[in-house]
Design a protein around this motif. Structure first.
Motif, PDB file in Angstrom:
ATOM      1  N   PHE A 107     -43.752  -5.131  44.332  1.00  0.00           N
ATOM      2  CA  PHE A 107     -43.589  -3.749  43.886  1.00  0.00           C
ATOM      3  C   PHE A 107     -42.156  -3.280  44.117  1.00  0.00           C
ATOM      4  N   TYR A 108     -41.590  -3.587  45.296  1.00  0.00           N
ATOM      5  CA  TYR A 108     -40.215  -3.194  45.590  1.00  0.00           C
ATOM      6  C   TYR A 108     -39.235  -3.851  44.614  1.00  0.00           C
ATOM      7  N   ASP A 109     -39.486  -5.091  44.220  1.00  0.00           N
ATOM      8  CA  ASP A 109     -38.644  -5.753  43.223  1.00  0.00           C
ATOM      9  C   ASP A 109     -38.692  -5.001  41.895  1.00  0.00           C
ATOM     10  N   PHE A 110     -39.890  -4.559  41.514  1.00  0.00           N
ATOM     11  CA  PHE A 110     -40.050  -3.778  40.283  1.00  0.00           C
ATOM     12  C   PHE A 110     -39.271  -2.464  40.376  1.00  0.00           C
ATOM     13  N   VAL A 111     -39.367  -1.789  41.519  1.00  0.00           N
ATOM     14  CA  VAL A 111     -38.655  -0.522  41.708  1.00  0.00           C
ATOM     15  C   VAL A 111     -37.145  -0.749  41.655  1.00  0.00           C
ATOM     16  N   GLU A 112     -36.668  -1.838  42.249  1.00  0.00           N
ATOM     17  CA  GLU A 112     -35.238  -2.156  42.188  1.00  0.00           C
ATOM     18  C   GLU A 112     -34.790  -2.361  40.740  1.00  0.00           C
ATOM     19  N   THR A 113     -35.620  -3.015  39.934  1.00  0.00           N
ATOM     20  CA  THR A 113     -35.303  -3.195  38.518  1.00  0.00           C
ATOM     21  C   THR A 113     -35.214  -1.842  37.821  1.00  0.00           C
ATOM     22  N   MET A 114     -36.133  -0.955  38.141  1.00  0.00           N
ATOM     23  CA  MET A 114     -36.100   0.394  37.563  1.00  0.00           C
ATOM     24  C   MET A 114     -34.837   1.129  38.003  1.00  0.00           C
ATOM     25  N   ASN A 115     -34.418   0.948  39.243  1.00  0.00           N
ATOM     26  CA  ASN A 115     -33.184   1.571  39.721  1.00  0.00           C
ATOM     27  C   ASN A 115     -31.981   1.086  38.930  1.00  0.00           C
ATOM     28  N   ILE A 116     -31.930  -0.205  38.657  1.00  0.00           N
ATOM     29  CA  ILE A 116     -30.823  -0.767  37.881  1.00  0.00           C
ATOM     30  C   ILE A 116     -30.795  -0.140  36.486  1.00  0.00           C
ATOM     31  N   GLU A 117     -31.958  -0.042  35.872  1.00  0.00           N
ATOM     32  CA  GLU A 117     -32.029   0.550  34.532  1.00  0.00           C
ATOM     33  C   GLU A 117     -31.661   2.027  34.560  1.00  0.00           C
ATOM     34  N   MET A 118     -32.086   2.759  35.582  1.00  0.00           N
ATOM     35  CA  MET A 118     -31.747   4.175  35.691  1.00  0.00           C
ATOM     36  C   MET A 118     -30.245   4.346  35.900  1.00  0.00           C
TER      37      MET A 118
END
Length: 129
Positions: A107-118
């Motif tokens: 889940f944290y990996d997914f959130v990090e990916t979302m952070n990169i996109e944001m």
């Protein structure tokens, strides 16, 4: 020399850093720092960039085990070990706790990916005021 804070790093038994804390400048006598036995978390996506001096976000509870705590103040270091035990009132196997930990890391990996996109979005369209 004047130092502003004490750096506290917590490592698991495999030697991986699980948490970094900072405390204010220590005073003479007893100083307390609270670690809520959680590991490093992730910042959730936002249109606002985090402050540079923002503390590390807290994450999930650490697994039971032995942890090394390293204190650094200027050029002086000291360390100790602590043992984190599971709640004896709750009968949960270590395999379930480990599986939960692995899912949280996904889940944290997914959130990090979302952070990169944001961040890409913020760079393209500007940050909110």
């Amino acid at each position: 020399m004047k130092f502003k804070e004490v750096l506290i790093e917590i490592y698991n038994d495999a030697g991986d850093k699980v948490r970094t804390l900072k405390s204010r400048k220590p005073k003479n006598g007893l100083n307390r720092v609270y670690w809520r036995m959680n590991q490093k978390g992730v910042s959730y996506p936002s249109r606002r960039a985090p402050r540079k001096d923002a503390p590390e976000p807290p994450g999930a509870q650490v697994l039971p085990g032995t942890y090394k705590v390293v204190y650094t103040y200027g050029n002086v270091k000291d360390s100790t070990t602590i043992e984190v035990k599971g709640d004896p009132r709750v009968a949960v196997s270590s395999s379930i706790l480990t599986a939960r930990q692995n899912k949280l890391e996904e889940f944290y990996d997914f959130v990090e990916t979302m952070n990169i996109e944001m961040t890409k979005w913020n760079d393209s369209y500007g940050q909110a005021d």
